[in-house]
Design a protein around this motif. Sequence first.
Motif, mmCIF file in Angstrom:
data_model
loop_
_atom_site.group_PDB
_atom_site.id
_atom_site.type_symbol
_atom_site.label_atom_id
_atom_site.label_comp_id
_atom_site.label_asym_id
_atom_site.label_seq_id
_atom_site.Cartn_x
_atom_site.Cartn_y
_atom_site.Cartn_z
ATOM 1 N N GLU A 123 0.827 -1.202 0.000
ATOM 2 C CA GLU A 123 0.000 0.000 0.000
ATOM 3 C C GLU A 123 0.864 1.256 0.000
ATOM 4 O O GLU A 123 0.629 2.187 -0.774
ATOM 5 C CB GLU A 123 -0.937 -0.003 1.214
ATOM 6 N N LYS A 124 1.858 1.277 0.862
ATOM 7 C CA LYS A 124 2.731 2.453 0.954
ATOM 8 C C LYS A 124 3.589 2.608 -0.306
ATOM 9 O O LYS A 124 3.833 3.718 -0.771
ATOM 10 C CB LYS A 124 3.589 2.378 2.209
ATOM 11 N N LYS A 125 4.018 1.495 -0.851
ATOM 12 C CA LYS A 125 4.821 1.520 -2.070
ATOM 13 C C LYS A 125 4.003 2.058 -3.244
ATOM 14 O O LYS A 125 4.493 2.863 -4.040
ATOM 15 C CB LYS A 125 5.321 0.092 -2.374
ATOM 16 N N MET A 126 2.740 1.652 -3.339
ATOM 17 C CA MET A 126 1.872 2.137 -4.418
ATOM 18 C C MET A 126 1.605 3.635 -4.269
ATOM 19 O O MET A 126 1.552 4.361 -5.265
ATOM 20 C CB MET A 126 0.563 1.352 -4.458
ATOM 21 N N GLN A 127 1.461 4.116 -3.042
ATOM 22 C CA GLN A 127 1.288 5.549 -2.811
ATOM 23 C C GLN A 127 2.534 6.312 -3.283
ATOM 24 O O GLN A 127 2.423 7.352 -3.932
ATOM 25 C CB GLN A 127 1.030 5.839 -1.334
ATOM 26 N N ALA A 128 3.701 5.783 -2.949
ATOM 27 C CA ALA A 128 4.943 6.422 -3.380
ATOM 28 C C ALA A 128 5.038 6.440 -4.902
ATOM 29 O O ALA A 128 5.436 7.443 -5.502
ATOM 30 C CB ALA A 128 6.147 5.698 -2.780
ATOM 31 N N TYR A 129 4.652 5.342 -5.523
ATOM 32 C CA TYR A 129 4.680 5.237 -6.983
ATOM 33 C C TYR A 129 3.767 6.280 -7.618
ATOM 34 O O TYR A 129 4.143 6.959 -8.581
ATOM 35 C CB TYR A 129 4.266 3.825 -7.391
ATOM 36 N N GLN A 130 2.571 6.429 -7.079
ATOM 37 C CA GLN A 130 1.594 7.365 -7.640
ATOM 38 C C GLN A 130 1.988 8.824 -7.449
ATOM 39 O O GLN A 130 1.584 9.677 -8.227
ATOM 40 C CB GLN A 130 0.210 7.108 -7.028
ATOM 41 N N HIS A 131 2.795 9.117 -6.433
ATOM 42 C CA HIS A 131 3.147 10.505 -6.132
ATOM 43 C C HIS A 131 4.585 10.856 -6.518
ATOM 44 O O HIS A 131 5.077 11.912 -6.134
ATOM 45 C CB HIS A 131 2.915 10.790 -4.649
ATOM 46 N N SER A 132 5.250 9.995 -7.263
ATOM 47 C CA SER A 132 6.634 10.256 -7.672
ATOM 48 C C SER A 132 6.706 10.433 -9.183
ATOM 49 O O SER A 132 6.160 9.626 -9.923
ATOM 50 C CB SER A 132 7.547 9.101 -7.248
ATOM 51 N N GLU A 133 7.388 11.470 -9.588
ATOM 52 C CA GLU A 133 7.540 11.714 -11.026
ATOM 53 C C GLU A 133 8.822 11.129 -11.592
ATOM 54 O O GLU A 133 8.931 10.941 -12.794
ATOM 55 C CB GLU A 133 7.480 13.219 -11.294
ATOM 56 N N THR A 134 9.787 10.864 -10.726
ATOM 57 C CA THR A 134 11.065 10.326 -11.196
ATOM 58 C C THR A 134 11.452 9.100 -10.365
ATOM 59 O O THR A 134 10.929 8.890 -9.262
ATOM 60 C CB THR A 134 12.199 11.367 -11.079
ATOM 61 N N ILE A 135 12.386 8.334 -10.876
ATOM 62 C CA ILE A 135 12.905 7.175 -10.153
ATOM 63 C C ILE A 135 13.530 7.625 -8.835
ATOM 64 O O ILE A 135 13.329 6.993 -7.798
ATOM 65 C CB ILE A 135 13.938 6.412 -11.008
ATOM 66 N N ARG A 136 14.273 8.712 -8.861
ATOM 67 C CA ARG A 136 14.942 9.171 -7.642
ATOM 68 C C ARG A 136 13.931 9.516 -6.549
ATOM 69 O O ARG A 136 14.114 9.149 -5.394
ATOM 70 C CB ARG A 136 15.833 10.372 -7.926
ATOM 71 N N GLN A 137 12.848 10.208 -6.913
ATOM 72 C CA GLN A 137 11.806 10.514 -5.925
ATOM 73 C C GLN A 137 11.211 9.227 -5.364
ATOM 74 O O GLN A 137 11.010 9.093 -4.155
ATOM 75 C CB GLN A 137 10.686 11.348 -6.558
ATOM 76 N N TYR A 138 10.927 8.294 -6.246
ATOM 77 C CA TYR A 138 10.335 7.024 -5.830
ATOM 78 C C TYR A 138 11.275 6.256 -4.905
ATOM 79 O O TYR A 138 10.864 5.753 -3.856
ATOM 80 C CB TYR A 138 9.990 6.190 -7.073
ATOM 81 N N GLU A 139 12.538 6.154 -5.270
ATOM 82 C CA GLU A 139 13.502 5.415 -4.454
ATOM 83 C C GLU A 139 13.716 6.094 -3.098
ATOM 84 O O GLU A 139 13.873 5.410 -2.082
ATOM 85 C CB GLU A 139 14.835 5.260 -5.190
ATOM 86 N N THR A 140 13.706 7.409 -3.057
ATOM 87 C CA THR A 140 13.829 8.137 -1.795
ATOM 88 C C THR A 140 12.630 7.858 -0.905
ATOM 89 O O THR A 140 12.780 7.595 0.297
ATOM 90 C CB THR A 140 13.966 9.653 -2.053
ATOM 91 N N GLN A 141 11.434 7.887 -1.497
ATOM 92 C CA GLN A 141 10.224 7.575 -0.755
ATOM 93 C C GLN A 141 10.250 6.133 -0.234
ATOM 94 O O GLN A 141 9.875 5.856 0.896
ATOM 95 C CB GLN A 141 8.980 7.764 -1.632
ATOM 96 N N LYS A 142 10.673 5.221 -1.101
ATOM 97 C CA LYS A 142 10.710 3.809 -0.727
ATOM 98 C C LYS A 142 11.703 3.578 0.417
ATOM 99 O O LYS A 142 11.415 2.809 1.343
ATOM 100 C CB LYS A 142 11.072 2.961 -1.951
ATOM 101 N N GLU A 143 12.831 4.251 0.395
ATOM 102 C CA GLU A 143 13.805 4.122 1.484
ATOM 103 C C GLU A 143 13.198 4.625 2.793
ATOM 104 O O GLU A 143 13.369 4.008 3.851
ATOM 105 C CB GLU A 143 15.080 4.901 1.152
ATOM 106 N N ARG A 144 12.472 5.727 2.728
ATOM 107 C CA ARG A 144 11.797 6.271 3.906
ATOM 108 C C ARG A 144 10.767 5.263 4.447
ATOM 109 O O ARG A 144 10.668 5.037 5.647
ATOM 110 C CB ARG A 144 11.123 7.602 3.540
ATOM 111 N N ILE A 145 10.018 4.658 3.524
ATOM 112 C CA ILE A 145 9.022 3.650 3.905
ATOM 113 C C ILE A 145 9.702 2.465 4.588
ATOM 114 O O ILE A 145 9.241 1.989 5.633
ATOM 115 C CB ILE A 145 8.213 3.186 2.674
ATOM 116 N N PHE A 146 10.792 1.985 4.021
ATOM 117 C CA PHE A 146 11.526 0.864 4.622
ATOM 118 C C PHE A 146 11.964 1.194 6.043
ATOM 119 O O PHE A 146 11.813 0.381 6.952
ATOM 120 C CB PHE A 146 12.751 0.495 3.784
#
Length: 177
Positions: free
Chosen positions: A141-164
């Motif tokens: 769920e959190k990963k999908m939210q990050a995916y939907q709100h990220s425009e670039t890979i870097r934003q997504y990976e930063t969000q995913k690291e925060r989630i982890f």
Amino acid sequence: MYARVQDFIYSDDGHDFKAQYDALQAMLFNLLDTPVKSTHHIGGTAHFNYPTEPILDILVGVDNLHDITSLDEKRLNYEGFFRLHHPYKKKVMMAKFNQLTMLKQTVRLHIIQRETPLFYQYLTMQQALAHDTAFAQLFQEKKMQAYQHSETIRQYETQKERIFNQLYKRYLKDKDA
């Protein structure tokens, strides 16, 4: 470079990540004077408990992060891996790409010093996501939210690291309760 997060996959169909991992594990251990002491197939492609990018993630354990010298990096370059130069904390990231024009990552090496909190965090999160269905669902769920709100890979990976990091703390807290 490929700027967007790759489309998620839901199964191993057509990829055979286990065979890829086995081949890359052998290559890593057979590099001349390798500092590699352990490898672990991590991430969604290890278990498919949630949708994931079609990227094979490998946790590579070394005794000392400084053991990854320019010579080791060059040997990995010959195998098609290139260092990712982002501000990573206490780890070296290297990636293999599908081709050198599209630059879609196909494999990522997370090189981390063994016997450190970060190394144990990786192993703990992998165990939790592989064996705790509710925890994997929460991560999805959190990963999908990050995916939907990220425009670039870097934003997504930063969000995913925060989630982890957040989920790891929560997992430890719940485990101790």
